[in-house]
Structures are given as structure tokens and as C-alpha cells.
Write an enzyme that holds these catalytic residues in place. Structure first.
Site, PDB file in Angstrom:
ATOM      1  N   ASP A 192      28.924 -50.919  -6.551  1.00  0.00           N
ATOM      2  CA  ASP A 192      29.223 -50.322  -5.263  1.00  0.00           C
ATOM      3  C   ASP A 192      28.216 -50.886  -4.275  1.00  0.00           C
ATOM      4  O   ASP A 192      27.020 -50.922  -4.546  1.00  0.00           O
ATOM      5  CB  ASP A 192      29.082 -48.795  -5.348  1.00  0.00           C
ATOM      6  N   GLU A 276      34.366 -53.585  -4.897  1.00  0.00           N
ATOM      7  CA  GLU A 276      35.456 -53.133  -4.043  1.00  0.00           C
ATOM      8  C   GLU A 276      35.789 -54.221  -3.038  1.00  0.00           C
ATOM      9  O   GLU A 276      34.909 -54.903  -2.538  1.00  0.00           O
ATOM     10  CB  GLU A 276      35.088 -51.825  -3.340  1.00  0.00           C
ATOM     11  N   ASP A 355      27.318 -42.895  -4.967  1.00  0.00           N
ATOM     12  CA  ASP A 355      27.616 -44.325  -5.082  1.00  0.00           C
ATOM     13  C   ASP A 355      27.693 -44.777  -6.535  1.00  0.00           C
ATOM     14  O   ASP A 355      28.406 -45.714  -6.866  1.00  0.00           O
ATOM     15  CB  ASP A 355      26.561 -45.139  -4.320  1.00  0.00           C
TER      16      ASP A 355
END
Ligand code: ZN
Length: 390
Positions: A192, A276, A355
């Protein structure tokens, strides 16, 4: 099995020219810049007058005439001058390609001194760098002191001299057989990209956002303000401008360095790295802007992909939707405000850093999409514990 094709790799080293060499480097740059603009002018003229397109070859052929008319060009290596014609040709080809593709295309432009900062030896000698690695031979300039802070390997293809602020660099591109992929590790990781941290992995590792960058940036802002107060054309302004350029470089170097290290570690330790998918441009418009730019996510992902490719690792981008709202353990969706750093699941009671939870979701999303990755990769991430990131 991967084929062992050749790859090009660039190595950048600081140069330490003497005063006289520095003058010669500056003069070469200026002459190349003028030649570039002159050749551009020539192409425009030929097209306007006769509807004729000149090629790089046409322009290279006229270089002896340039040298006869302007003797200062005799002090510049012939191949360096030919490369100027090739560069111009490249920008024309890019222009025509964009026009053809229907993109908005700007006609190649004249370059000012600040926009022309390098020249290239397109076919350097394989012995350009001295045996002891202390000097690089630049034809027509001489043996310039170089600092090889890391070794280079492969066949030397091009040698470019670059000015950055008041510093000089040599960029060596080398051709080398593609590296053998690294042995499998049996690990997969989700990352992340954070605001308070640069990276949080699904294994619970936190890489801090570099504060040193922020302090360097603060100094940069101060320097910029000071620059804007100086009178145009004054000596003080020149000095202030150099200071700003120096700080810019410093920030860039520090950030690149950190990204290299983080990417290298991830690639060494994992067969699969999931991140991501980012819409960086959209994010940078929000109030998170400063931190996002600080962390330079895009730069990190670029380096990660490049290193992963070389090592035979897999990098997967997944849809970021709900990654920070879904509980990685039970799937319960819990809407948290961005300011809440702790993920507290009302479904199963899991409590952990928000996170970190996101990083585990990111990994979980990537796994089904990579069925062909070695089965050993499917190891699940470390089970969560209560963890406070700050
Ligand atoms: Zn839960």
C-alpha cells in the site's frame, strides 16, 4: 524459459572537469545548441521554399561546410555533431508520428541554452574509461576525472555528457545480456502506497516517508523565494538560480535513491508484488497533493517494474476500490474517514493499521489473477496482530 536477449542499461557518473575542460564542455554544448537551432531553421526553410523535407543524412553531409564557414566547430568531435542532426531528426519523427496518430503535436522548437544540456558520442571507444576507473576520455576535450560510484558492465554503446545545474555527468549506456531471473523465494507481497509512510507491505513492514526530502524541499522553497526577489540579469540572481537548481537535484537524487532501495528489496524478497493501480493525476489534485508528490509513487512503481522485469518477477496492479474499507480477514466493509489510522472491524473485531489492512487486501486481490505463478507463491500473509504504525 526466458530468452537471453540483450538489454541496454544506463549508468550515470559525476564528472570533475578542470577549469579548462569545463570551458571546453560549455563551449561544446553551446555550439551543439546553435547547430541544432541552425539545422531546425534549415529544415523549416527548405520546406517553406521548396516543400522539401531534409533528412538527418542530408544535414550530416553539410557538416564539412559548417566547419569551413565556422572554424570554431573544428574543436568539436565530428560524431558529436552528427548526433545533433540525429537528435533533431528524432524530434521531427516524433512530431510526424503524433500528427499521424491524430494527437496534438507541437512542431519541433528552437532550444534555448537552458533547454539544451547534453551532447553525445554515439560510438565511443570501449576504452573510454581508463583502466583505473579514474578518468573518462572525451575526444576533443581530454581525460576528464570521473567518479565511478558503482561499476558498469557490458559493451559501451553511447557516451553522453550532461550538465545539471553547475555539475557535469557522464551517462554511459551499455549493452549486456539480460540477467538471469532470480531464484523463486516462495513469497508474495502486497504494498500500500501511503501518505504517512511511503510503503506498507502486507507483511507489516513500514518504509517511512522520507522526512529529509521534506526538509530539503523546505530549503528549496526558501531558495525559490529568494530567487524571485533578485533583479533580472543581476549576479545575485544568477547565484540564487544556481542554488535553486542545486537543491532541486538534491531532492531528486535522494528520492531516486530511496526508491531504488525499496524496489530492490521488494524484488529480491518476493516472486509477486501487488500494488494498487493509481490514478496519480487525480490524486495530486486533492489536498493530499504535497505528500503524494513527496512520496513520488509513480517513480517508485516505475523502478519496481523495471527491476521486476529484469529479475523475472511479477508485478500486478489491482483495482484500489475499497481496499482500505474491507476487512482483509472477514470481508466486512467498514467506512472509515481518511483521518482514522486504525482499522477496527465491527464484523470480526480485527484491529490493525488501516494501510496494513489495505496492503493485505491488495495482495489477496492479485493472487487469483496470477494463476500461472508458482504455487509456492500462494503462501498467505502473516496473520495480523494489533499493530500501531505510528
Ligand atoms: Zn473483519
Amino acid at each position: 524459459m526466458r530468452t537471453r536477449e540483450a538489454t541496454l542499461k544506463a549508468y550515470k557518473y559525476r564528472l570533475y572537469p578542470t577549469r579548462a575542460q569545463e570551458d571546453a564542455l560549455s563551449l561544446t554544448l553551446t555550439l551543439c545548441q546553435r547547430l541544432y537551432n541552425g539545422m531546425l531553421e534549415e529544415r523549416r526553410g527548405a520546406y517553406k521554399k521548396a516543400g522539401k523535407s531534409l533528412t538527418a543524412y542530408d544535414q550530416m553531409k553539410s557538416l564539412p561546410e559548417v566547419k569551413a564557414a565556422l572554424p570554431e566547430y573544428q574543436g568539436v568531435n565530428a560524431q558529436v555533431l552528427q548526433d545533433v542532426a540525429k537528435r533533431l531528426d528524432k524530434s521531427f519523427k516524433g512530431f510526424f508520428r503524433r500528427v499521424k496518430a491524430g494527437h496534438k503535436a507541437g512542431y519541433p522548437r528552437f532550444r534555448g541554452r537552458d533547454r539544451y544540456d547534453s551532447f553525445t558520442y554515439p560510438q565511443p571507444s570501449q576504452h573510454s574509461v581508463s583502466g583505473d576507473g579514474k578518468h573518462v576520455y572525451l575526444p576533443k576535450i581530454g581525460n576528464v576525472r570521473i567518479r565511478l560510484h558503482r561499476p558498469f558492465s557490458g559493451k559501451l554503446k553511447t557516451l553522453t555528457v550532461k550538465r545539471e545545474g553547475q555539475e557535469w555527468y557522464a551517462v554511459l549506456t551499455c549493452e549486456a545480456p539480460r540477467a538471469e531471473p532470480l531464484p523463486l523465494t516462495g513469497s508474495a507481497v502486497g504494498i500500500d502506497l501511503g501518505v504517512n509512510h511511503l510503503v506498507i507491505t502486507s507483511d507489516g513492514e513500514f518504509v517511512d516517508n522520507p522526512r529529509f526530502l521534506r526538509s530539503a524541499q523546505k530549503r528549496l522553497r526558501v531558495a525559490q523565494r529568494s530567487l524571485s526577489r533578485k533583479k533580472r540579469g543581476s549576479n545575485r540572481r544568477k547565484k540564487a538560480k544556481a542554488a535553486v537548481a542545486r537543491l532541486h537535484l538534491k531532492v531528486k537524487r535522494q528520492r531516486d535513491d530511496l526508491h531504488h532501495k525499496v524496489a530492490l528489496k521488494l524484488v529480491r524478497e518476493n516472486d509477486l508484488i501487488a500494488h494498487e493501480e493509481l490514478n496519480i493525476t487525480a490524486l495530486t489534485r486533492t489536498r493530499l497533493s504535497k505528500s503524494v508528490l513527496d512520496a513520488g509513487w509513480a517513480g517508485l512503481l516505475d523502478k519496481l517494474r523495471a527491476k521486476a522485469e529484469e529479475a523475472g518477477r511479477v508485478v500486478v496492479g489491482v483495482c484500489p476500490k475499497y481496499t482500505s474499507q474491507d476487512c482483509h480477514q472477514c470481508g466486512h466493509r467498514e467506512k472509515h474517514s481518511l483521518s482514522v489510522r486504525e482499522f477496527i472491524c465491527k464484523g470480526c473485531g480485527a484491529v490493525l493499521n488501516r494501510d496494513w489492512n489495505a496492503a493485505m487486501n491488495i495482495l489477496a486481490r492479485a493472487l487469483p489473477s496470477v494463476g500461472n505463478v508458482d504455487q509456492r507463491v500462494m503462501r498467505s500473509p502473516r496473520s495480523p496482530a494489533i499493530h500501531r504504525g505510528e
